[in-house]
Design a protein around this motif. Structure first.
Motif, PDB file in Angstrom:
ATOM      1  N   MET A   1       0.840  -1.174   0.000  1.00  0.00           N
ATOM      2  CA  MET A   1       0.000   0.000   0.000  1.00  0.00           C
ATOM      3  C   MET A   1       0.891   1.245   0.000  1.00  0.00           C
ATOM      4  SD  MET A   1      -2.574   1.162   2.974  1.00  0.00           S
ATOM      5  CE  MET A   1      -4.225   1.345   2.422  1.00  0.00           C
ATOM      6  N   ALA A   2       0.675   2.119  -0.944  1.00  0.00           N
ATOM      7  CA  ALA A   2       1.470   3.337  -1.080  1.00  0.00           C
ATOM      8  C   ALA A   2       1.007   4.385  -0.062  1.00  0.00           C
ATOM      9  CB  ALA A   2       1.337   3.892  -2.489  1.00  0.00           C
ATOM     10  N   ALA A   3       1.983   5.142   0.418  1.00  0.00           N
ATOM     11  CA  ALA A   3       1.654   6.217   1.344  1.00  0.00           C
ATOM     12  C   ALA A   3       0.939   7.338   0.594  1.00  0.00           C
ATOM     13  CB  ALA A   3       2.929   6.745   1.991  1.00  0.00           C
ATOM     14  N   ARG A   4      -0.040   7.913   1.244  1.00  0.00           N
ATOM     15  CA  ARG A   4      -0.788   9.004   0.638  1.00  0.00           C
ATOM     16  C   ARG A   4       0.049  10.274   0.690  1.00  0.00           C
ATOM     17  NH1 ARG A   4      -3.631  13.009   1.480  1.00  0.00           N
ATOM     18  NH2 ARG A   4      -5.670  13.550   2.071  1.00  0.00           N
ATOM     19  N   ILE A   5       0.190  10.924  -0.441  1.00  0.00           N
ATOM     20  CA  ILE A   5       0.963  12.164  -0.518  1.00  0.00           C
ATOM     21  C   ILE A   5       0.021  13.330  -0.237  1.00  0.00           C
ATOM     22  CG2 ILE A   5       2.310  13.673  -2.016  1.00  0.00           C
ATOM     23  CD1 ILE A   5       3.145  11.134  -3.552  1.00  0.00           C
ATOM     24  N   PRO A   6       0.362  14.164   0.730  1.00  0.00           N
ATOM     25  CA  PRO A   6      -0.498  15.314   1.026  1.00  0.00           C
ATOM     26  C   PRO A   6      -0.611  16.242  -0.188  1.00  0.00           C
ATOM     27  CG  PRO A   6       1.131  14.998   2.756  1.00  0.00           C
ATOM     28  CD  PRO A   6       1.507  14.097   1.624  1.00  0.00           C
ATOM     29  N   SER A   7      -1.734  16.912  -0.288  1.00  0.00           N
ATOM     30  CA  SER A   7      -1.945  17.846  -1.395  1.00  0.00           C
ATOM     31  C   SER A   7      -0.951  19.004  -1.300  1.00  0.00           C
ATOM     32  CB  SER A   7      -3.369  18.397  -1.356  1.00  0.00           C
ATOM     33  OG  SER A   7      -3.529  19.252  -0.236  1.00  0.00           O
TER      34      SER A   7
END
Length: 131
Positions: free
Chosen positions: A1-7
């Motif tokens: 699962m890839a880490a979510r990149i903040p906007s």
């Protein structure tokens, strides 16, 4: 699962909070120096007085590095805030003379710095987009 990149917006808000926090620190020390001159932080040990005076430059350097998105700013910011809260909480607990409001707010800012440093670190590794 890839880490979510903040906007980008979230990253800019984080960057802005870092900048505001360290600008506040810089301005506090500048005012202290202007008002008290060579007697700034009188009553505290010489090493503490020198450290607090040096924060005038270190906080400003952190701001400059964070503005131009340099990883050195993340490292310097973390080092400055952790050292500063260590000094301030030690003095607060052993000698007094520091306002509880200030040391608590500074500790909260340090928690924010620690919680968000990875976001800036990751963001700053990428070159800024051409404008």
């Amino acid at each position: 699962m890839a880490a979510r990149i903040p906007s980008v917006r979230t990253r800019r808000v984080i960057q802005g909070v870092w900048i505001l926090g360290f600008v506040f620190g810089t301005s506090t020390h500048v005012v202290d120096l202007v008002v008290s001159g060579m007697d700034v932080y009188a009553g505290f040990p010489t090493g503490v007085r020198l450290f607090w005076t040096s924060l005038t430059v270190l906080d400003a350097a952190t701001v400059a590095l964070i503005v131009v998105r340099r990883r050195a700013g993340v490292i310097l910011g973390v080092a400055v805030i952790l050292t500063d809260i260590a000094v301030n909480w030690t003095l607060f607990a052993t000698r007094g003379g520091l306002a509880p409001f200030g040391v608590v707010n500074q500790a909260l800012f340090a928690a924010f710095i620690l919680a968000t440093m990875r976001v800036l670190w990751t963001w700053f590794e990428r070159p800024p987009p051409a404008e």
